[in-house]
Design a protein around this motif. Sequence first.
Motif, PDB file in Angstrom:
ATOM      1  N   ASP A  42     100.932  36.399  70.670  1.00 51.06           N
ATOM      2  CA  ASP A  42     101.335  35.095  70.150  1.00 51.06           C
ATOM      3  C   ASP A  42     100.678  33.921  70.880  1.00 51.06           C
ATOM      4  N   HIS A  43      99.802  34.205  71.839  1.00 53.08           N
ATOM      5  CA  HIS A  43      99.131  33.124  72.545  1.00 53.08           C
ATOM      6  C   HIS A  43      97.948  33.683  73.333  1.00 53.08           C
ATOM      7  N   GLU A 111      94.254  28.081  63.952  1.00 53.81           N
ATOM      8  CA  GLU A 111      94.932  26.915  64.529  1.00 53.81           C
ATOM      9  C   GLU A 111      95.629  27.309  65.825  1.00 53.81           C
ATOM     10  N   GLU A 113      98.061  25.545  69.243  1.00 56.06           N
ATOM     11  CA  GLU A 113      98.777  24.416  69.837  1.00 56.06           C
ATOM     12  C   GLU A 113      98.569  24.496  71.343  1.00 56.06           C
ATOM     13  N   GLU A 134      98.968  28.422  72.070  1.00 49.84           N
ATOM     14  CA  GLU A 134      99.990  29.119  71.297  1.00 49.84           C
ATOM     15  C   GLU A 134      99.603  29.131  69.831  1.00 49.84           C
ATOM     16  N   TYR A 135      99.906  30.256  69.159  1.00 54.83           N
ATOM     17  CA  TYR A 135      99.563  30.410  67.748  1.00 54.83           C
ATOM     18  C   TYR A 135     100.787  30.061  66.906  1.00 54.83           C
ATOM     19  N   PRO A 136     100.749  28.967  66.153  1.00 51.26           N
ATOM     20  CA  PRO A 136     101.912  28.578  65.338  1.00 51.26           C
ATOM     21  C   PRO A 136     102.324  29.692  64.388  1.00 51.26           C
ATOM     22  N   GLY A 137     103.643  29.954  64.353  1.00 50.80           N
ATOM     23  CA  GLY A 137     104.169  30.961  63.448  1.00 50.80           C
ATOM     24  C   GLY A 137     104.143  32.368  63.979  1.00 50.80           C
ATOM     25  N   SER A 139     104.850  33.163  67.429  1.00 49.05           N
ATOM     26  CA  SER A 139     105.713  33.379  68.587  1.00 49.05           C
ATOM     27  C   SER A 139     107.060  33.921  68.176  1.00 49.05           C
ATOM     28  N   GLN A 142     109.819  30.958  69.462  1.00 51.37           N
ATOM     29  CA  GLN A 142     109.605  29.530  69.302  1.00 51.37           C
ATOM     30  C   GLN A 142     110.928  28.785  69.239  1.00 51.37           C
TER      31      GLN A 142
END
Length: 484
Positions: A42-43, A111, A113, A134-137, A139, A142
């Motif tokens: 996730d990141h 994308e 963050e 961090e990868y949106p959606g 994690s 979150q």
Amino acid sequence: MRRRNILTTGYRLLLGLLWLTCLALPAQAAQVDNIRLWAAPDHARLVFDLSAHAEANVFVLDNPRRLVIDLDESRLDTDIVLDLAGSAITAVRSAAREGGGLRVVLDLSREVEPRHFTLAPNEQYGHRLVVDMEYPGESAVQNPIDPIEAMIREQEIAANRPIDAGGEPPAAVDPEVAARQPAAPHPRRDIIIAIDAGHGGEDPGAIGPGGTREKDVVLEISRRLQRLVDSTEGFRAVMIRDSDYYVGLRQRTRIAREQKADFFVSIHADAFTSPRPNGSSVYALSQRGATSETAQWLAASENQADLIGGVDGNLSLDDKDEVLRGVLLDLTMTATLNDSLAIGGQVLDQMGRVNRLHKSNVEQAGFMVLKSPDIPSLLIETGFISNPEEERRLRDSGHQQRLAQSIFAGIQAHFRTHPPPASLLAWQRDNQRTTASNEYRIQPGDTLSQIAARHGLPVTQLKQANELNGDVIRVGQVLRIPGS
């Protein structure tokens, strides 16, 4: 007197010239000695090893998508050689900036963050710049559900009061109508075991005299434990980390909660200041300090992992000062702590059959990674990696397998005796045992009101006798019939 004034004036002029000279000199450039990349599901984390502190500016550009990292008064003193597999980075390039400084550009496939922070030197590293992408959606944590907040909301619903968040009061449910609901199919769900391989990525953990890194040993043992869990009917494993990357201490338990884990086990192979200590240990949370000097020392060293692995200290620790929250936390912690100690005893007994025990009882200490109020948790020290003989055994694949088997044997023994109500193991237990004269096994189509009427009981008495908080009953469930 006049001579003294002249000397004083001259001394002041000299200091002033020195000060102006210092201002005119360029600041000492920070040297980038190394760059490391850790890719997680996730990141991704990029770490710059610096010779001195350096300020950074990190921003995203589009068309094409790029992440730009500008370091002030810095220069690159190494080639950038990174394994980009598993990350969102497709290419890396760097250049000196006009007027001094360094620019590193990451080409991205998706994308991100970004978040960045600097870390001061510690026992293992010098100055560092950490850039997290961090990868949106993606994690799992979150928006983690706060267990205390969830319990408060349930209390408010039960009391038929409006929820604090501004929702409407829940509609009242007629107990008579609820008691006439037919028995639901048994979920027969798996018991979920969250397996936490300690340390990882930027944090190697303890390092043995032969150079063995704790993070590598415990990941291998955890993977072996995962295979055992997943190959056993009625159990499913969730890996907190399944590769070489760092996960923050609080995030580990948040992931376990997000995955609705029934049990959390953190695997370690710690070290002591002396090479003499050896043997396996099992630890549960202590709410009032450690039960031995070793437990206290280990808890302190493990809780420092975030400083080594890289956490900037800006984590939210949501205040829990309200009386209701405090009471709920205390009650929940007590219940899960009792389960933790019970499971720990089973695990310790099994581990004692494959390795010497450092302590014969489950110890308690204030490990941050165990502080999840709603999940029974254990921290297991498979051995002391600082002991040369034990380091050699911890590297041995056969010994790793035996350790994993002993850990799972203890966990399995507990859950076969005390399975969660909705689990496959609970369904198997209820269907395999013969019901006594004062018991009734729920059949398809049964309702609470029918069962109560059949035995001449009020529904409330039947629910109290079986500690049923709601009105949901399941096919195959065994109820105790009071007065029979």
